[in-house]
Structure formats: C-alpha cells, structure tokens
Enzyme design. Structure first.
Site, PDB file in Angstrom:
ATOM      1  N   LEU A   1      -0.682  -0.108   1.408  1.00 18.76           N
ATOM      2  CA  LEU A   1       0.134   0.804   0.617  1.00 18.76           C
ATOM      3  C   LEU A   1      -0.572   2.143   0.714  1.00 18.76           C
ATOM      4  O   LEU A   1      -1.766   2.231   0.431  1.00 18.76           O
ATOM      5  CB  LEU A   1       0.225   0.311  -0.831  1.00 18.76           C
ATOM      6  CG  LEU A   1       1.280   0.944  -1.743  1.00 18.76           C
ATOM      7  CD1 LEU A   1       2.679   0.786  -1.163  1.00 18.76           C
ATOM      8  CD2 LEU A   1       1.218   0.317  -3.136  1.00 18.76           C
ATOM      9  N   ASP A   2       0.146   3.174   1.137  1.00 19.58           N
ATOM     10  CA  ASP A   2      -0.480   4.474   1.377  1.00 19.58           C
ATOM     11  C   ASP A   2      -1.336   4.924   0.202  1.00 19.58           C
ATOM     12  O   ASP A   2      -1.030   4.632  -0.955  1.00 19.58           O
ATOM     13  CB  ASP A   2       0.584   5.541   1.638  1.00 19.58           C
ATOM     14  CG  ASP A   2       1.333   5.312   2.933  1.00 19.58           C
ATOM     15  OD1 ASP A   2       0.796   4.607   3.800  1.00 19.58           O
ATOM     16  OD2 ASP A   2       2.451   5.840   3.066  1.00 19.58           O
ATOM     17  N   LYS A   3      -2.367   5.689   0.514  1.00 16.15           N
ATOM     18  CA  LYS A   3      -3.251   6.240  -0.524  1.00 16.15           C
ATOM     19  C   LYS A   3      -2.458   7.047  -1.542  1.00 16.15           C
ATOM     20  O   LYS A   3      -2.755   7.027  -2.740  1.00 16.15           O
ATOM     21  CB  LYS A   3      -4.327   7.110   0.130  1.00 16.15           C
ATOM     22  CG  LYS A   3      -5.339   7.692  -0.842  1.00 16.15           C
ATOM     23  CD  LYS A   3      -6.411   8.474  -0.100  1.00 16.15           C
ATOM     24  CE  LYS A   3      -7.438   9.047  -1.073  1.00 16.15           C
ATOM     25  NZ  LYS A   3      -8.512   9.799  -0.368  1.00 16.15           N
TER      26      LYS A   3
END
Length: 239
Positions: free
Chosen positions: A106-108
């Site tokens: 999950l993207d930063k």
C-alpha cells in the site's frame, strides 16, 4: 540480530521499550554498554540492568505453532517494506514479537487495510492469485467526480504501458468515489485518475476480498478470524 530485537524476543519488553533501555545506557553486551543499532552475536552475553537476558525457548515446534495473521490500518507515511533500514518501515511500526511480512503493498501516501503474516507460504499464495482478488478503495480527488470520469475509469486506462482491467466504480461524494480493483499495479488508482486530469488527495483501502477495515483506527491492528482466513484462501486447510 539487533540487540533490541534480541531483548524483545526474550520476552523482556517490546522492541520500542528495548530501544529506550539502550538509549538510557542500561544494556550491555559482554560487559560493554551499547546503544541503539548494536547487534548481539551467537554466544554474546546480553544484560539489562546487570541481569542476563536469556533467549526464550518456545514450547511449540514450527510444525505445530500457529502462524500470525493480522489486519492493520496503515497510516500515511508508513512504508510497506521489511527492510528495517528504511525509516517508518511497517515491521518496526507494528513491532510484533514474531517476524512478520506484509502481504502485497500500500503506497506510503495511502492509508487503510493491509494484511501481514509470519507465514511466508501464504504470502506467495495470495500474491500469485492477486489479480483475481477484489480490493476496495475510497478515494478523494481535487475536483468534482463526474459520471463520465467514473465510466472511463471502470472501462480501463492505459498506464505502465498496458490497459488496466475493467473495474467497478461508484460516486460517494462530490469529490469522492469508491473503486473495486482486481489488479495491483504500482500507484494504479493515482495514475488512472491522473489520465483524466484528477489528482488523488486521499486514498484509503477498506476491503481485501472478505476482510474489511471496519472500525480499526489508524495505526491499530487485529488478528484475523478463522472465517476471514478461510475466505482469503478457501482451498487451504492448514494455517
């Protein structure tokens, strides 16, 4: 291994609390005071406040010990990596006593549901089937959502040199929509929206197959239920 992990796995305290002991100068290795980042080698004598820290011997064997399966509400700013040299990595954030791995990413800059486990086999099984698994997201954007935009997103968008798979979309607010993907391309939703002149301002994953984020607050995690595990991999009989 790093001495903070050694102390934590011995059952003395959490890894974060072990770091505080190290900063306070209360930890020694072979008689010498050490600080954060120090490593304990096999045969080293680790002490806290002069008391020897002994590695904990687990009564169960790897064959009978149940693996860890958790759902985390990942906050923005946490990176989904097991590389503990990366500041804000997800492993240190969760600080679980067992060694765990994130399932997927999950993207930063994104938040919401991500699964983690100590079972490396199940990570591979789920990732291999990733393009058949539904993942639902709530998305906020910088301008009003139109029916045309949602229809175009659902049909498919060319990113990373390929067309995204058809997906489901629905409007949930003037500046917000929900989207259900069966794909996991890098920064997929952000890049898809950008093709139509939209900028994602907030992105939260709320469901992975049958596992829902529910009322978990940002930063909180819980163990998965047996029903959730069976829903993730219905053909598997051992966990």
């Amino acid at each position: 291994m790093r001495v903070n992990k050694y102390i934590s796995e011995a059952g003395l305290c959490s890894r974060r609390e072990a770091d505080e002991l190290l900063l306070a100068g209360r930890v020694t290795i072979n008689g010498e005071v050490v600080t954060t980042g120090a490593k304990a080698l096999e045969g080293d004598e680790v002490r806290v406040d002069g008391e020897i820290v002994r590695a904990r011997i687990l009564a169960s064997t790897p064959a009978t010990k149940r693996a860890i399966y958790i759902a985390l509400n990942k906050p923005v700013g946490i990176t989904c990596t097991t590389d503990q040299s990366v500041s804000g990595n997800i492993v240190d954030f969760v600080d679980h006593q067992e060694r765990i791995f994130p399932i997927g990413r999950l993207d930063k800059d994104s938040e919401g549901l991500i699964l983690l486990t100590s079972n490396g086999d199940i990570v591979n099984e789920i990732l291999r089937a990733e393009n058949h698994h539904e993942k639902e997201y709530l998305v906020a954007v910088n301008k009003p959502v139109t029916d045309e935009f949602l229809a175009a997103m659902a049909k498919g968008v060319r990113i990373h040199g390929q067309m995204t798979k058809p997906c489901r979309t629905r409007k949930i607010a003037k500046f917000g929509f929900a989207i259900v993907l069966t794909q996991g391309l890098n920064r997929q939703i952000r890049l898809m929206a950008a093709e139509f002149g939209y900028r994602v301002t907030q992105l939260r994953r709320v469901r992975i197959i049958n596992v829902k984020l529910g009322h978990l607050k940002a930063g909180q995690w819980r163990n998965l239920t047996d029903a959730e595990l069976k829903g993730l991999l219905p053909h598997r009989t051992q966990w």
